[in-house]
Design a protein around this motif. Sequence first.
Motif, mmCIF file in Angstrom:
data_model
loop_
_atom_site.group_PDB
_atom_site.id
_atom_site.type_symbol
_atom_site.label_atom_id
_atom_site.label_comp_id
_atom_site.label_asym_id
_atom_site.label_seq_id
_atom_site.Cartn_x
_atom_site.Cartn_y
_atom_site.Cartn_z
ATOM 1 N N VAL A 1 3.550 -5.192 7.208
ATOM 2 C CA VAL A 1 2.116 -5.115 7.451
ATOM 3 C C VAL A 1 1.483 -4.646 6.142
ATOM 4 C CG1 VAL A 1 2.345 -2.784 8.440
ATOM 5 C CG2 VAL A 1 0.278 -4.139 8.874
ATOM 6 N N CYS A 2 0.394 -5.285 5.779
ATOM 7 C CA CYS A 2 -0.258 -4.924 4.517
ATOM 8 C C CYS A 2 -1.032 -3.624 4.700
ATOM 9 C CB CYS A 2 -1.194 -6.047 4.081
ATOM 10 S SG CYS A 2 -2.158 -5.615 2.634
ATOM 11 N N PRO A 3 -0.739 -2.591 3.890
ATOM 12 C CA PRO A 3 -1.444 -1.315 4.035
ATOM 13 C C PRO A 3 -2.898 -1.413 3.584
ATOM 14 C CG PRO A 3 0.043 -1.234 2.143
ATOM 15 C CD PRO A 3 0.263 -2.557 2.818
ATOM 16 N N HIS A 4 -3.241 -2.486 2.888
ATOM 17 C CA HIS A 4 -4.599 -2.616 2.359
ATOM 18 C C HIS A 4 -5.528 -3.346 3.321
ATOM 19 C CE1 HIS A 4 -2.816 -1.225 -1.358
ATOM 20 N NE2 HIS A 4 -1.887 -2.139 -1.204
ATOM 21 N N CYS A 5 -5.025 -4.440 3.925
ATOM 22 C CA CYS A 5 -5.924 -5.229 4.779
ATOM 23 C C CYS A 5 -5.364 -5.449 6.184
ATOM 24 C CB CYS A 5 -6.256 -6.564 4.108
ATOM 25 S SG CYS A 5 -4.915 -7.768 4.143
ATOM 26 N N GLN A 6 -4.214 -4.818 6.475
ATOM 27 C CA GLN A 6 -3.622 -4.856 7.816
ATOM 28 C C GLN A 6 -3.075 -6.229 8.228
ATOM 29 O OE1 GLN A 6 -3.174 -1.835 8.873
ATOM 30 N NE2 GLN A 6 -4.511 -1.194 7.203
ATOM 31 N N THR A 7 -3.058 -7.189 7.336
ATOM 32 C CA THR A 7 -2.475 -8.494 7.658
ATOM 33 C C THR A 7 -0.991 -8.319 7.984
ATOM 34 O OG1 THR A 7 -4.027 -9.693 6.272
ATOM 35 C CG2 THR A 7 -1.942 -10.797 6.726
ATOM 36 N N LYS A 8 -0.555 -8.960 9.060
ATOM 37 C CA LYS A 8 0.873 -8.928 9.427
ATOM 38 C C LYS A 8 1.571 -10.084 8.716
ATOM 39 C CE LYS A 8 0.247 -5.805 12.829
ATOM 40 N NZ LYS A 8 -1.223 -5.754 12.934
ATOM 41 N N ILE B 1 4.214 -9.276 -1.245
ATOM 42 C CA ILE B 1 2.851 -9.446 -1.756
ATOM 43 C C ILE B 1 2.050 -10.033 -0.600
ATOM 44 C CG2 ILE B 1 1.357 -10.710 -3.370
ATOM 45 C CD1 ILE B 1 3.006 -8.698 -4.851
ATOM 46 N N CYS B 2 0.952 -9.372 -0.255
ATOM 47 C CA CYS B 2 0.160 -9.833 0.889
ATOM 48 C C CYS B 2 -0.482 -11.176 0.568
ATOM 49 C CB CYS B 2 -0.912 -8.799 1.204
ATOM 50 S SG CYS B 2 -2.082 -9.375 2.430
ATOM 51 N N PRO B 3 -0.242 -12.204 1.415
ATOM 52 C CA PRO B 3 -0.834 -13.518 1.129
ATOM 53 C C PRO B 3 -2.361 -13.513 1.276
ATOM 54 C CG PRO B 3 0.333 -13.559 3.237
ATOM 55 C CD PRO B 3 0.592 -12.214 2.630
ATOM 56 N N ALA B 4 -2.889 -12.519 2.029
ATOM 57 C CA ALA B 4 -4.342 -12.492 2.244
ATOM 58 C C ALA B 4 -5.063 -11.831 1.075
ATOM 59 C CB ALA B 4 -4.672 -11.781 3.553
ATOM 60 N N CYS B 5 -4.608 -10.623 0.669
ATOM 61 C CA CYS B 5 -5.353 -9.904 -0.381
ATOM 62 C C CYS B 5 -4.583 -9.799 -1.691
ATOM 63 C CB CYS B 5 -5.770 -8.515 0.112
ATOM 64 S SG CYS B 5 -4.379 -7.361 0.266
ATOM 65 N N LYS B 6 -3.351 -10.359 -1.737
ATOM 66 C CA LYS B 6 -2.526 -10.424 -2.949
ATOM 67 C C LYS B 6 -2.100 -9.041 -3.465
ATOM 68 C CE LYS B 6 -3.519 -14.875 -2.935
ATOM 69 N NZ LYS B 6 -2.666 -15.707 -2.110
HETATM 70 ZN ZN LIG Z 1 -3.469 -7.510 2.393
#
Ligand SMILES: [Zn+2]
Lengths: 384, 137
Positions: B20-27, B34-39
């Motif tokens: 889970v992305c700690p920055h934008c909560q994307t699973k 590396i979060c695909p939503a916020c990189k």
């Molecule tokens: Zn993210």
Amino acid sequence: MREVWIVGIGATPVREHWDRSLRDLAWEAMHRALEEAAGLQPQALFVANMLAPLTAHQTHLGTLLADYAGLEGIEAVTVEAAGASGGMALRQAYLAVASGALDAALVVGVEKFTDVVGPEVEGAMAATLDADYEAEPGLTPAAQAAWLMQMYRERYNAPETAFMPFALLAHRHAVGNPYAMFRRAISEKHYRHGAPVAPPMTIFDMAPYADGAAAVFLAARDVLPPELPRPAVRIAGSAAATDRLALHDREDPLAFTAAARSFHRALEEAGVSPHQVDFFEPFDLFGVYVPLTLEAVGYADPGRAWQDAERRFGLDGELPILTLGGQKARGFPGGAAGVYQVVEAVWQLRGQAGDNQIAHARVGVVQALGGPASTAVTHVLQRP
Amino acid sequence: MELARHWRLKKQRYALQGEVCPHCQTKIFPPRDICPACKQEARTDHTFSGRGKVVAFTVVTQPPKGYEAQAPYVVALVELEEGPRVTAQLTDLGDEEPYIGMPVEMVTRKLRTVEGERGIIVYGYKFRPRLTVAQRA
Ligand SMILES: [Zn+2]
């Protein structure tokens, strides 16, 4: 950047070449391209291949083929980008010549599918997917394309014959291509009775895996000899793009974003607008790739590329496509597929396309795809 | 070597462990750091519920090597409740025909036997028609 011209092409017929080896096929194509290049010597060889490490237990194709062709000591390397390998190898050669690093380079695409059979072929093809998360659960490229057909029909409420025009066009156009594997037109009746592969996909929605080799000789404008046996064709634009490898990671699997990106960048580099294109060679490894590409690049509205497609995209239509049979009917020779597209486009631009000749063809665009536009490479070819 | 590769992936294969992305909560599944939503960097473990629905499916009749014994099998694009999509076989269908939108849940099953390597059996996730639908309603 220097101007880069195609001064020689060569290819073998696409067949099940049981009796011929990878090096033998590659040599035939290279030899023909070298003959047309009127004594120019390549400084490097770029080999396009997708499966030899899996199907032939052969890596190191650059050196193997440079050696076999007698191009003693030259620089040589293999370029692999799944089905886009041919387009990508051409692009690497183009970049090297355009930059001034090389004056002349030879590109050869080669593939031998028929040394292995059935499950081994499917396994090698599946290696182009995400091995851990797509291939391991048992997905194949054909099954993945079947999903795309299902999703397309579902989203756009398209009929079960939505992908038929692209198979019919390819088979009709292959009749005039002596190198094509299936030189026979098919009817709606044939299409409707195709043997199932992965429902709703039948054999008419996918290209046959086959053997072949094709070669293209490139040279900088400054080194072109005054007399060439065949007119030279300019590579006016070249661009490549990638997408998420795994289809399940894409926000919209039907978007074919990389196809659109590479197409528009290549046309921009060439200073050509989409309506100035005289013919287009999309990558029809699977029939569903064609409408998705036409819609992504803007030649058709979303969900509508199949409508009236036989007329619009036929040889006499507003934008002829698959003009010599595409992968579907010429046959899909893996890493050579993208090079065959260029050879066929050069036939059109030189006026050598016989019964399939597009009158006054001046600008042709070819696009090779690796996977469902996971890699896309587009070239704009122009005759002077 | 194949054995190490399968061992390395066991948390994903057996438990659908992603991030889970700690920055934008994307699973995120599979984990990619590396979060695909916020990189931004995303290394926080997250175990998925295993519930999802079928987005697309087909039947593989021409299987790759190693899968011949299972063919024909249904392979589907499954959208997890938490957002990500995964590629997986459908199993335990019985007489039920798969359909778009079918609610499914993750189970652990044999994926294939690796030839030659002392007969390693690869286990991993498949999805079956959701049994818990009725209970939850
Ligand atoms: Zn993210």
